[in-house]
Scaffold this motif. Sequence first.
Motif, mmCIF file in Angstrom:
data_model
loop_
_atom_site.group_PDB
_atom_site.id
_atom_site.type_symbol
_atom_site.label_atom_id
_atom_site.label_comp_id
_atom_site.label_asym_id
_atom_site.label_seq_id
_atom_site.Cartn_x
_atom_site.Cartn_y
_atom_site.Cartn_z
ATOM 1 N N UNK A 157 5.734 1.897 -3.746
ATOM 2 C CA UNK A 157 6.445 1.294 -4.874
ATOM 3 C C UNK A 157 6.272 -0.213 -4.982
ATOM 4 N N UNK A 158 5.889 -0.858 -3.868
ATOM 5 C CA UNK A 158 5.930 -2.334 -3.906
ATOM 6 C C UNK A 158 4.694 -3.000 -3.307
ATOM 7 N N UNK A 159 3.595 -2.272 -3.143
ATOM 8 C CA UNK A 159 2.405 -2.852 -2.530
ATOM 9 C C UNK A 159 1.858 -3.993 -3.381
ATOM 10 N N UNK A 160 1.171 -4.907 -2.721
ATOM 11 C CA UNK A 160 0.512 -6.026 -3.406
ATOM 12 C C UNK A 160 -0.918 -6.160 -2.893
ATOM 13 N N UNK A 161 -1.705 -6.915 -3.629
ATOM 14 C CA UNK A 161 -3.074 -7.199 -3.185
ATOM 15 C C UNK A 161 -3.060 -7.863 -1.808
ATOM 16 N N UNK A 162 -2.102 -8.739 -1.595
ATOM 17 C CA UNK A 162 -2.025 -9.435 -0.310
ATOM 18 C C UNK A 162 -1.734 -8.477 0.840
ATOM 19 N N UNK A 163 -1.033 -7.371 0.567
ATOM 20 C CA UNK A 163 -0.796 -6.377 1.613
ATOM 21 C C UNK A 163 -2.105 -5.710 2.037
ATOM 22 N N UNK A 164 -2.987 -5.495 1.078
ATOM 23 C CA UNK A 164 -4.226 -4.764 1.333
ATOM 24 C C UNK A 164 -5.343 -5.645 1.877
ATOM 25 N N UNK A 165 -5.333 -6.908 1.514
ATOM 26 C CA UNK A 165 -6.483 -7.770 1.782
ATOM 27 C C UNK A 165 -6.885 -7.856 3.249
ATOM 28 N N UNK A 166 -5.957 -7.986 4.218
ATOM 29 C CA UNK A 166 -6.407 -8.073 5.622
ATOM 30 C C UNK A 166 -7.219 -6.859 6.055
ATOM 31 N N UNK A 167 -6.886 -5.685 5.538
ATOM 32 C CA UNK A 167 -7.585 -4.457 5.924
ATOM 33 C C UNK A 167 -8.938 -4.368 5.221
ATOM 34 N N UNK A 168 -8.972 -4.752 3.957
ATOM 35 C CA UNK A 168 -10.248 -4.785 3.248
ATOM 36 C C UNK A 168 -11.190 -5.803 3.882
#
Length: 275
Positions: free
Chosen positions: A207-218
Motif C-alpha cells: 500500500x505504501x511502497x516508494x521508488x526509494x524503497x526499491x532502489x537499493x535492491x535494484x
Amino acid sequence: MTVVDAHHHVWDLSARDQDWITEDSPIRRDFTMEDLAPEARAAGVGRTVLVQTVTVPEETPEFLALADEHELIAGVVGWTDLTRPDVADELARLRELPGGRYLKGIRHQVQGEPDPEWLLRPDVCRGLTAVADAGLVYDLVVLPHQLPACTKAAASLPHLTFVLDHLGKPPITSGTLDPWASGLRALAALPNTVCKLSGMVTEADLASWTIDDLRPYADVVLEAFGPDRLMYGSDWPVCTLAASYAEVLDTARRLTGPSEHARIFGATATRVYDL
C-alpha cells in the motif's frame, strides 16, 4: 525498441484452482490474454514471456496453445516434473504439441520446497541436465535462503542458463540487504546466470511502497548482473496487488539508466529466451 515483458501469468479459475491465492485476494479471479493485451499495447510492450503458475502437467500445453493463438506471446516458461526418469522424452513431447516451438524454459516452485537444497538432489540435477540438453533455460523462483543452492546448481551445470525470477525475493519490507545481497552476488558471479527485474513491488509494502524503497535492491542487481544479464518482467497480474501494469514498467525504467534500457527492456530477454 520493442519492449519485452519477460514475466507474466494468466489463469482461468474455472479450469483449475490457483491454490496459492487467498480467498479474499483481489487477484482471485480470471486473468486472460484479452485482459493483458490492451494494457501491454498502451505501455508499448510488443512481446511477452508467459510463465507457469501451478505444478500440474496440463498447464504447459495450454500455455503453448495460447502462444500459438496470441501474437503478443513470444515464449513460454512451462512446468514439467524434473524428477521423472523420462523428462527428456517429456520435453520433446511438449515441443511437438501445438505451439511447442514457443517453449523456451522450465520452472518449478522451488520456493515452496522444504528442502533448501532441493535443486541439488540427484534426480533434480538429472532433470536440469535434460533441460540444458533440450536447449531450454531454467527459471528460478526461490527465497533468499535458497540462493546458495542455486549457486551450487549453476556452478555444476555451466551449460544451462539459470534465470533468477523476482531478484530472489529480497526482504524489501524490512529494508535489509544481507544475507540476500551476498547470496545474489555469489550467483551473479557465474556467467550462466541471468536475473529478472520483476516482482519488486509485491515484495515491498503493497500500500505504501516508494521508488526509494526499491532502489537499493535494484542497485545491487544492476551492479551484480549488469544490463546484459538483466531483463524486465511485469509479474502481471500479481503486480496489480501493488501497482498497475503501466506503473510497474515506469518504475523499472526509473530504477535503471537510459543507456541500459535497450538491453534490460528487450535485448537480454530476446537473447536468453531465443525469442
